[in-house]
Design an enzyme around this catalytic site. Structure first.
Site, short mmCIF file in Angstrom:
data_model
loop_
_atom_site.label_atom_id
_atom_site.label_comp_id
_atom_site.label_asym_id
_atom_site.label_seq_id
_atom_site.Cartn_x
_atom_site.Cartn_y
_atom_site.Cartn_z
N LYS A 44 -14.73 8.74 -3.10
CA LYS A 44 -15.85 9.15 -2.11
C LYS A 44 -16.48 10.34 -2.75
O LYS A 44 -17.69 10.51 -2.93
CB LYS A 44 -15.58 9.06 -0.65
CG LYS A 44 -15.19 7.64 0.03
CD LYS A 44 -14.67 7.54 1.09
CE LYS A 44 -13.86 6.35 1.67
NZ LYS A 44 -13.05 6.36 2.75
N HIS A 79 0.61 -1.21 0.02
CA HIS A 79 -0.22 -0.10 0.01
C HIS A 79 0.91 1.30 -0.10
O HIS A 79 0.38 2.35 0.02
CB HIS A 79 -0.87 0.14 1.03
CG HIS A 79 -2.12 -1.15 1.27
ND1 HIS A 79 -3.33 -0.75 0.74
CD2 HIS A 79 -1.83 -2.23 1.62
CE1 HIS A 79 -4.15 -1.77 0.86
NE2 HIS A 79 -3.15 -2.72 1.32
N THR A 94 -8.55 7.11 -1.42
CA THR A 94 -9.90 6.24 -1.43
C THR A 94 -10.75 7.51 -1.08
O THR A 94 -11.79 7.46 -1.84
CB THR A 94 -10.00 5.30 -0.63
OG1 THR A 94 -9.70 5.38 0.61
CG2 THR A 94 -9.49 3.97 -1.23
N LYS A 97 0.80 14.38 1.81
CA LYS A 97 -0.46 14.89 1.10
C LYS A 97 -0.57 16.32 0.93
O LYS A 97 -1.58 16.71 0.36
CB LYS A 97 -1.35 14.45 2.31
CG LYS A 97 -1.73 12.82 2.35
CD LYS A 97 -2.57 12.29 3.32
CE LYS A 97 -2.12 10.83 3.83
NZ LYS A 97 -3.11 10.02 2.63
N LYS A 99 -8.39 14.25 5.14
CA LYS A 99 -7.54 12.66 5.21
C LYS A 99 -6.21 12.94 6.21
O LYS A 99 -6.37 13.94 7.04
CB LYS A 99 -6.82 12.65 3.78
CG LYS A 99 -6.13 14.07 3.44
CD LYS A 99 -5.23 14.13 2.02
CE LYS A 99 -6.39 14.15 0.90
NZ LYS A 99 -6.34 13.16 0.20
N ARG A 100 -5.49 12.03 6.62
CA ARG A 100 -4.64 12.20 7.71
C ARG A 100 -3.54 13.22 7.27
O ARG A 100 -3.48 13.53 6.10
CB ARG A 100 -3.85 11.02 7.64
CG ARG A 100 -4.53 9.66 8.44
CD ARG A 100 -4.77 9.85 9.68
NE ARG A 100 -3.52 9.85 10.59
CZ ARG A 100 -3.34 8.95 11.68
NH1 ARG A 100 -4.06 8.20 11.85
NH2 ARG A 100 -2.07 8.98 12.20
O1 H53 Z 1 -3.72 2.97 2.11
C1 H53 Z 1 -4.82 3.08 1.50
C2 H53 Z 1 -4.16 3.97 0.09
C3 H53 Z 1 -3.22 5.21 0.44
C4 H53 Z 1 -2.29 4.68 1.33
C5 H53 Z 1 -2.95 3.99 2.70
C6 H53 Z 1 -1.97 3.46 3.45
C7 H53 Z 1 -2.23 3.63 5.07
O2 H53 Z 1 -3.41 4.03 5.26
C8 H53 Z 1 -1.45 3.14 6.00
C9 H53 Z 1 -0.14 2.38 5.57
C10 H53 Z 1 0.06 2.34 4.32
O3 H53 Z 1 1.28 1.64 3.81
C11 H53 Z 1 -0.72 2.70 3.37
O4 H53 Z 1 -1.57 5.75 1.98
O5 H53 Z 1 -2.85 5.81 -0.73
O6 H53 Z 1 -5.38 4.27 -0.50
C12 H53 Z 1 -5.42 1.95 0.92
O7 H53 Z 1 -4.81 1.17 0.03
#
Ligand code: H53
Length: 838
Positions: free
Chosen positions: A676, A373, A672, A570, A564-565
């Site tokens: 939305k 991810h 994601t 970001k 978002k976080r």
């Molecule tokens: O995963 C999302 C992605 C997003 C990515 C996130 C993510 C985390 O929330 C935590 C750890 C990690 O390695 C990745 O930042 O871009 O959409 C689901 O795939």
């Protein structure tokens, strides 16, 4: 809240009742639970009592499906997906279950007949915040889609006692409060202590020979903990499937040590309980940043071992032979957090079930799939060898063995290429030694995927290049998706009614059908309806903002949202710089024509991530100045909504006009939230990053506001010795912006407060904000102009929704089923307790 008119469970009749209508039955059951589950009558009942009474009413209706599903899967010995994830960010269950059962409107009616408001009750649910952000929420969307597609599946994770912290703002700073989500009990789960398992930790290993000369390894742990499963049913949308989310709670094998107690050590007697329970006590609040803590490794191992042992138990009850493990279960690793599963399955098969190594390895590799991810180096998990050995001595030996065999293979394939061997090893040996979890996951899986097209490509070219060269066929892409049940049907009931009125309800299960909306984009009546809904959703959100932030915002201004976080990559601070730029323009030219904008931010910063916290402070500081300034207040508002969560997201996405997806290209794996927003008719301003690229491709470049460097250009600019100062020198507005911050304009004259942020940008700017500033500001100009033509904006908004069908998690899950899991749907007939013989 009004008091219900009815006080006896037997008199649950409303004003104009048919004797056996669904609303009457719901009302009756609700009052039954108010009396006999909550033990309350209306005069003493709290809102929570009413919520719980309704939750139990709904739960009863789930259980029949759940039992029917379990019965069918057991009878058929169905092939099952096991989704292993350290996080499941579920969001509140009640509303979603009502939607999936098709009972939402009946519930609203029956509650209102009792003088209760369904929305108030829904709002009482404390959401299970067992995740940080995208990764955990993706897991939640996936199990929703698995149930909707009737795929036998179990989600395995940890039942954290404290989920993601509750964010408050004090003097504009983030302050964390403990999340006590279990305070009033959890009506959605059932404990299954009868299926508890034991997990070993620490200690050492011993070797011994049996009579036939065979060598056996014994792991002598220095402690054991009990994993107790708590099951939550996960309903499919309007079908009979109810899959299971199985979360493990850690307990001490003995709650109370009498031997120690009798020696007079009262504290020591409960100590083991405390230490054991620590394992599932709290979610680590870092998103995409590993901390390398021993407890975290123990947590990961704990839930993975519990889950694999649980699968072995299920095989036993269904009489499936051990060597068919990979035929019974397809196990997906959600990031590297559960990657220890590769070594654990090897241990269970070889040490505990005496299987031969080669056969066990063959089964293991056929069992696991691995989803990556992230490309961020700080998010790639590696464990210091010493720490790893302390917690999992036997697993380290197994990993050495896997590594030795694997590196033999590498040497054979790439004769003489020792540099490659070093790069690919499961153990990092340059400097301090580490176990590389991503490498373990790659070697132990038959399939490896990224989560958007660009991300999957970059994985192959960069982070996992060597693995891709060795096993190209293992690699694939599965672009993320989100569930339209929660993110449209539940979150945006007004839009749901309008869409279903136009094209029927099929889209909720087959989101591609939203394409049928395209012609309506040209229909002035439909557009007026669409606009009115957005306006109503914005009014609702304005009320929330007024209550929570004390700021009045104008629903006719453009709602420009970034939720978002909080993370430097970001680039919430890029938006902050731009807002200051707009402010500066307005101050220097009070008659400037500008589309009135409300900037809405939300998101949590990891408690130890100082720079992210400072970014929050910058945003709240800008808000304090701008919102109070009469010269600009009609044109600009800035709010930071505290505690962004699934619950809050459900109110925010439907009210957005503009979706900010402005990460540095090449950094956001997918995103994601971007999906939305688009589904709910927001237009995107974004970079060529993650799934933005595919969203733009779907909705059409002309309906998307693109800006910024591409991933390739970012790499080139950085490779050529990026100098942010050059961009500053070349951009007068950016210089003004930085100078205002530096001189304390947003910090009551305190020039020190934001110095770390400014210095980092001016001297390093690791995420290229300065390089993208002008392009971003220009894109915003185009946005402003476009928004003023409200007919055309509405047309684009409708097209964004209509063309978002690809981003349903149903599509994503169907692809996983076809390409990775090789699993088929199983239709569930409803079983009544009257059909059952004991
Ligand atoms: O995963 C999302 C992605 C997003 C990515 C996130 C993510 C985390 O929330 C935590 C750890 C990690 O390695 C990745 O930042 O871009 O959409 C689901 O795939």
């Amino acid at each position: 809240m009004n008091q219900p008119q009815v006080v006896s469970p037997n008199s649950g009749r409303g004003p104009d009742d048919e004797p056996d209508s669904p609303t009457r039955r719901l009302r009756h059951a609700f009052l039954h639970h108010l009396f006999y589950t909550q033990g309350k009558f209306p005069a003493l009942a709290t809102k929570t009592d009413y919520y719980l009474a309704l939750a139990h009413t709904v739960r009863d209706r789930l259980l029949q499906r759940w039992i029917s599903t379990a019965n069918e899967y057991t009878k058929n010995g169905s092939r099952t997906v096991a989704y292993l994830s350290a996080e499941f960010l579920m969001g509140p269950h009640l509303g979603n279950n009502l939607i999936n059962l098709g009972l939402f409107d009946d519930a609203r009616k029956s509650m209102s007949e009792l003088g209760l408001n369904l929305d108030d009750l829904l709002y009482e649910e404390e959401e299970p915040g067992l995740g940080n952000g995208g990764l955990g929420r993706l897991a939640a969307c996936f199990i929703d889609s698995l149930a909707t597609l009737e795929i036998p599946a179990v989600g395995y994770g940890i039942r954290y006692e404290f989920g993601i912290f509750h964010q408050t703002l004090v003097d504009g700073w983030q302050v964390e409060k403990t999340d006590k989500w279990l305070r009033y009990g959890n009506p959605w789960e059932l404990a299954r202590p009868e299926w508890s398992v034991t997990v070993k930790l620490g200690g050492h290993t011993e070797r011994m020979q049996d009579n036939s000369g065979q060598l056996h390894v014994r792991w002598v742990p220095n402690r054991t903990v009990l994993g107790v499963p708590y099951d939550t049913p996960i309903l499919g949308y309007r079908n009979n499937t109810a899959n299971t989310l199985r979360l493990w709670k850690a307990e001490a094998p003995e709650a109370f040590d009498f031997a120690v107690f009798n020696r007079g050590d009262y504290q020591g007697a409960v100590n083991q309980k405390v230490v054991s329970e620590n394992l599932s006590k709290v979610l680590y609040p870092n998103d995409e940043h590993v901390e390398g803590k021993e407890l975290r490794l123990a947590q990961q191992y704990f839930f993975v071992s519990c889950s694999l042992q649980d699968m072995l138990r299920i095989m036993k009850t269904q009489h499936v032979p051990l060597h068919e493990f990979h035929e019974k279960f397809a196990v997906q690793l959600n990031d590297t957090h559960p990657a220890i599963g590769v070594a654990e399955l090897m241990r269970l098969l070889t040490d505990e079930h005496q299987m031969h190594w080669n056969q066990a390895w063959d089964i293991t590799r056929k069992t696991f799939g691995y989803t990556n991810h992230t490309l961020l180096p700080e998010a790639l998990e590696r464990w210091p060898l010493e720490l790893f050995k302390r917690v999992l001595p036997r697993h380290l030996e197994i990993i050495y063995e896997i590594n030795a065999r694997f590196l033999d293979e590498v040497r054979q394939r790439y004769f003489g290429d020792e540099a490659r061997v070093t790069r690919m090893s499961l153990i990092e040996e340059t400097g301090e030694r580490y176990v590389r979890m991503a490498h373990l996951a790659c070697v132990g899986s038959h399939a490896i995927n990224g989560v958007a097209e660009l991300h999957s490509e970059l994985l192959k070219q960069d982070v996992l290049k060597d693995f891709h060269e060795m096993w190209p066929a293992k690699f694939g892409n599965k672009t993320n998706g989100v569930t339209p049940r929660r993110w449209i049907a539940l979150a945006n009931p007004r839009l749901t009614r309008l869409i279903s009125g136009a094209i029927g309800e099929g889209w909720i299960k087959r989101l591609e059908e939203l394409r049928q909306l395209e012609p309506f984009a040209l229909d002035p009546n439909f557009r007026a309806g669409w606009r009115e809904i957005k306006r109503a959703n914005k009014r609702d959100l304005s009320d929330v903002i007024r209550k929570r932030c004390g700021v009045a915002v104008d629903p006719s201004s453009m709602f420009d949202v970034q939720v978002k976080r909080i993370h430097e990559y970001k680039r919430q601070h890029l938006s902050a710089l731009h807002i200051i730029g707009l402010y500066h323009r307005l101050k220097t030219n009070p008659n400037l024509e500008m589309t009135p904008r409300t900037f809405i931010f939300g998101g949590k910063a990891a408690p130890g991530y100082w720079m992210a916290k400072l970014i929050i402070r910058l945003i709240t500081s800008i808000g304090e100045v701008v919102n109070r300034d009469p010269a600009v207040r009609d044109k600009l508002r800035v709010v930071f909504l505290p505690n962004f969560s699934v619950t809050n997201g459900q109110r925010i996405y439907p009210a957005a006009d503009l979706s900010e997806q402005i990460s540095t290209a090449g950094k956001e794996a997918s995103g994601t939230g971007n999906m939305k927003f688009a589904m709910n008719g927001a237009l995107t301003i974004g970079t060529m990053d993650g799934a933005n690229i595919e969203i733009r491709e779907q909705v059409g470049a002309e309906n998307f506001f693109l800006f910024g460097l591409t991933a390739h250009e970012v790499a080139t600019v950085r490779g050529n010795g990026y100098r942010p100062q050059d961009y500053l020198d070349g951009n007068a507005e950016l210089r003004e912006v930085i100078s205002l911050i530096r001189h304390g304009y947003f910090s009551r004259g305190d020039g020190e407060l934001f110095r770390p942020l400014v210095d980092s940008l001016v001297n390093h700017d690791p995420y290229c904000l300065f390089a993208d500033y002008q392009s971003y500001a220009d894109a915003h100009e185009r946005v402003g102009t476009a928004y003023r033509d409200s007919e055309d904006w509405t047309r684009m908004s409708i097209l964004n929704s209509a063309r978002s069908g690809l981003f349903s998690s149903d599509r994503t899950i169907a692809e996983y089923c076809r390409d990775i899991w090789n699993v088929q749907p199983v239709q569930v007939p409803i079983l009544s307790h009257e059909d059952v013989r004991v």
